[in-house]
Design a protein around this motif. Structure first.
Motif, PDB file in Angstrom:
ATOM      1  N   LYS A 246       0.827  -1.201   0.000  1.00  0.00           N
ATOM      2  CA  LYS A 246       0.000   0.000   0.000  1.00  0.00           C
ATOM      3  C   LYS A 246       0.864   1.254   0.000  1.00  0.00           C
ATOM      4  N   THR A 247       1.940   1.243   0.785  1.00  0.00           N
ATOM      5  CA  THR A 247       2.842   2.390   0.843  1.00  0.00           C
ATOM      6  C   THR A 247       3.521   2.627  -0.495  1.00  0.00           C
ATOM      7  N   VAL A 248       3.993   1.551  -1.115  1.00  0.00           N
ATOM      8  CA  VAL A 248       4.640   1.663  -2.436  1.00  0.00           C
ATOM      9  C   VAL A 248       3.654   2.206  -3.459  1.00  0.00           C
ATOM     10  N   ALA A 249       2.422   1.716  -3.403  1.00  0.00           N
ATOM     11  CA  ALA A 249       1.395   2.180  -4.341  1.00  0.00           C
ATOM     12  C   ALA A 249       1.115   3.666  -4.157  1.00  0.00           C
TER      13      ALA A 249
ATOM     14  N   TYR B 133       3.178   5.982  -2.976  1.00  0.00           N
ATOM     15  CA  TYR B 133       4.304   6.755  -3.480  1.00  0.00           C
ATOM     16  C   TYR B 133       4.323   6.763  -5.013  1.00  0.00           C
ATOM     17  N   PHE B 134       3.941   5.650  -5.607  1.00  0.00           N
ATOM     18  CA  PHE B 134       3.883   5.590  -7.070  1.00  0.00           C
ATOM     19  C   PHE B 134       2.834   6.567  -7.606  1.00  0.00           C
TER      20      PHE B 134
ATOM     21  N   ALA C  35       6.445  14.564   5.387  1.00  0.00           N
ATOM     22  CA  ALA C  35       7.665  15.093   4.790  1.00  0.00           C
ATOM     23  C   ALA C  35       8.165  14.225   3.646  1.00  0.00           C
ATOM     24  N   PHE C  36       8.174  12.905   3.823  1.00  0.00           N
ATOM     25  CA  PHE C  36       8.703  12.012   2.781  1.00  0.00           C
ATOM     26  C   PHE C  36       7.789  11.977   1.548  1.00  0.00           C
TER      27      PHE C  36
ATOM     28  N   TYR D 115       6.921  14.042  -4.121  1.00  0.00           N
ATOM     29  CA  TYR D 115       6.226  14.877  -5.102  1.00  0.00           C
ATOM     30  C   TYR D 115       7.153  15.966  -5.642  1.00  0.00           C
ATOM     31  N   VAL D 116       7.829  16.654  -4.746  1.00  0.00           N
ATOM     32  CA  VAL D 116       8.686  17.780  -5.141  1.00  0.00           C
ATOM     33  C   VAL D 116       9.805  17.315  -6.069  1.00  0.00           C
TER      34      VAL D 116
END
Length: 309
Positions: free
Chosen positions: A7-10, A12-13, A79-80, A85-86
């Protein structure tokens, strides 16, 4: 644990993909059309236009210090995710190139860029503002943001949650619009159009962001005063697949015992609900709009059945 990691990887993707989309929207709609968008990126766009210093570099320079503070003051997760995104937004902006603005990169998108003199000047801020609003709304729901002013807003809320950051955002956007009047002057001739396009972008982005944040979960709350709470409740459960909460009370005009049924339903069920309550004499209801619902009757029913078993 494995499901949590997936879920976390998804997430961030998706954040990375949205950053790519936002940077592409800047290249296709913002940079070629002589206007600055909202917030910190608006100031960065003006700097790029005047000094040919890329928004990609400016985004990194501005947001990294803010994210370091957010890491300690807000949360590591926020923050992460915002850093993801940035970074993707900045890299994409540096890579892509329309050939029509002041940015330079390796991927030429000039064949897809929209130039306002072909159809209408208002389409560029409408398109880019709508895209930004959609992306912003999703990011807020995932505990992240687009950087710049949004990071400052989160930092302010940590220290002073009662403050309304809207006025800070409005002031910054007004400064961007004011500077646009001078920044996009050609041959010493000033034009009000960049100012209007900036405000149009801000308005469209704000409305679309609100729609994403609360629009798709809007509902209607019925408060029904009746002497037939059990019958109405059963019909609501069986026909509408919703439940109701009963509050016992007394009518102060007749001094008779009454019950107040509270029920939240979907907007498209309003006619069905009205057809239920009109069958019961001495019953009336009033309706209020609900901006968002959390949880649902199916989940509650499953939890109840599990406890009973």
């Amino acid at each position: 644990m494995a499901r949590s990691n997936k879920k976390t990887v998804a997430e961030y993707f998706i954040i990375a993909f949205l950053a790519f989309c936002m940077a592409t929207a800047y290249e296709l709609f913002v940079f070629p059309n002589a206007f600055a968008p909202a917030g910190i990126n608006g100031l960065a766009t003006i700097i790029q236009h005047l000094f040919n210093f890329s928004v990609g570099y400016m985004s990194i320079i501005i947001n990294i210090p803010l994210l370091i503070v957010a890491y300690f003051k807000v949360s590591k997760d926020f923050a992460f995710k915002t850093l993801c995104y940035v970074i993707v937004f900045s890299i994409t902006t540096l890579i892509e190139y329309t050939g029509m603005g002041d940015s330079e990169g390796f991927l030429d998108l000039s064949g897809f860029a929209y130039k306002n003199d072909t159809i209408s000047a208002i389409l560029a801020p409408l398109a880019s503002g709508a895209i930004n609003g959609l992306i912003y709304g999703y990011l807020v729901r995932k505990n992240t943001c687009t950087g710049g002013t949004d990071i400052v807003a989160r930092l302010v809320r940590v220290k002073r949650p009662e403050l309304n950051i809207m006025w800070v955002t409005l002031a910054l956007n007004s400064i961007v619009a004011f500077l646009s009047y001078f920044a996009y002057a050609e041959n010493g001739e000033y034009d009000i159009q960049p100012v209007l396009l900036c405000f149009m972008y801000c308005f469209t982005s704000s409305k679309m962001g609100d729609l994403v944040l609360k629009g798709y979960k809007t509902a209607l709350k019925f408060e029904v005063v009746t002497s037939h709470p059990d019958e109405i409740s059963q019909e609501i459960i069986q026909k509408l697949r919703h439940s109701a909460t009963v509050v016992h009370g007394k009518g102060m005009y007749t001094h008779q015992d009454k019950d107040l049924l509270i029920c939240v339903i979907n907007k498209n069920q309003i006619v069905d609900f009205e057809n239920i309550i009109v069958k019961y004499p001495g019953t009336f209801a009033y309706i209020t709009s609900v901006s968002e619902t959390v949880g649902n009757f199916v989940t509650a029913k499953k939890s109840k059945n599990k406890e009973e078993n």
